[in-house]
Structures are given as structure tokens and as C-alpha cells.
Scaffold this motif. Structure first.
Motif, PDB file in Angstrom:
ATOM      1  N   ASP A  22      45.469  47.529  49.680  1.00  0.00           N
ATOM      2  CA  ASP A  22      45.187  46.144  49.287  1.00  0.00           C
ATOM      3  C   ASP A  22      46.478  45.443  48.858  1.00  0.00           C
ATOM      4  O   ASP A  22      46.705  45.210  47.670  1.00  0.00           O
ATOM      5  N   TYR A  83      46.050  41.933  56.722  1.00  0.00           N
ATOM      6  CA  TYR A  83      45.350  42.369  55.510  1.00  0.00           C
ATOM      7  C   TYR A  83      44.682  41.133  54.916  1.00  0.00           C
ATOM      8  O   TYR A  83      45.361  40.253  54.396  1.00  0.00           O
ATOM      9  N   SER A  86      41.386  40.098  49.330  1.00  0.00           N
ATOM     10  CA  SER A  86      40.264  40.854  48.753  1.00  0.00           C
ATOM     11  C   SER A  86      39.569  40.061  47.655  1.00  0.00           C
ATOM     12  O   SER A  86      38.473  40.417  47.231  1.00  0.00           O
TER      13      SER A  86
END
Length: 123
Positions: A22, A83, A86
């Protein structure tokens, strides 16, 4: 911040390993320079020197930067999330980014961009 080509992908993957998968939001482009964009907190790159392989995307008098951001779902070629974020307030940590750049050898050679007093960082 933008890092072009394979170096950007290598740095993003190093960040992911450092953060347990993350690293914060990282966008990649599959055309042209194959840019990788690291979405960092506003102002977090100021007062640091950066290798010339890094482009700081800032705004200030007579300077505006645009950062491409793909949709969270669906096809957005040539942009995509290497990515995805989150959380809504999650950003790439600048000091970890510098560490990943160092591990990738980007600071070798002594050519740096000075980030002092260089406008306002865009997120």
C-alpha cells in the motif's frame, strides 16, 4: 511527482514492498514516456533536493501543472492505477519515495533539482 519510464515503475514497486503493498496512489501511463505519477501531499516535496529524473508538479505564479488521474473503474487507457488509493486521504509518503529512489540508484551522479521555494505542490 512524475518519474518517466521503467525507473518510475521500479520505484513504485519498491515503495509497494516497503509498505506491505500500500504505497499510496500511483498512476501509470502506457503511452509516450510511460510516465508514473506519485500522488503526494501538497507541499511535501519542498525543501528537498530531487534527482533530475524526477519532475515535481507544482503551481505558482505563471506555472500550472496538470496531473492525469484515471477513473477508479473501467477502461481509461492509456492511464491506469499501478496502485489505487486505499483511502480518500491516502498519499504517497515523500520520505519513503526518496528512499525508494535512493535504492533504485536515482541519486547517483550528483545531479539534483532543488525544491526550495518552488511554488505550491499539487496533490
Amino acid at each position: 511527482m512524475r518519474i518517466d519510464g521503467e525507473l518510475g515503475r521500479e520505484v513504485a514497486d519498491r515503495l509497494a514492498r516497503m509498505t506491505g503493498g500500500d504505497p499510496g496512489p500511483v498512476v501509470e501511463s502506457d503511452s509516450g514516456r510511460r510516465c508514473v505519477y506519485f500522488l503526494v501531499a501538497p507541499g511535501s516535496t519542498a525543501r528537498h533536493s530531487w534527482p533530475r529524473t524526477v519532475t515535481r508538479l507544482v503551481s505558482g505564479p505563471f506555472q500550472v501543472s496538470f496531473i492525469p488521474v484515471p477513473a477508479m473503474r473501467g477502461l481509461t487507457w492509456p492511464l491506469g492505477w499501478r496502485y489505487p488509493p486505499s483511502a480518500a486521504d491516502r498519499r504517497v509518503h515523500t520520505l519513503l519515495l526518496r528512499n525508494a529512489l535512493s535504492e533504485a540508484g536515482a541519486f547517483e551522479g550528483g545531479a539534483f533539482e532543488d525544491g526550495v521555494g518552488d511554488g505550491v505542490e499539487l496533490s
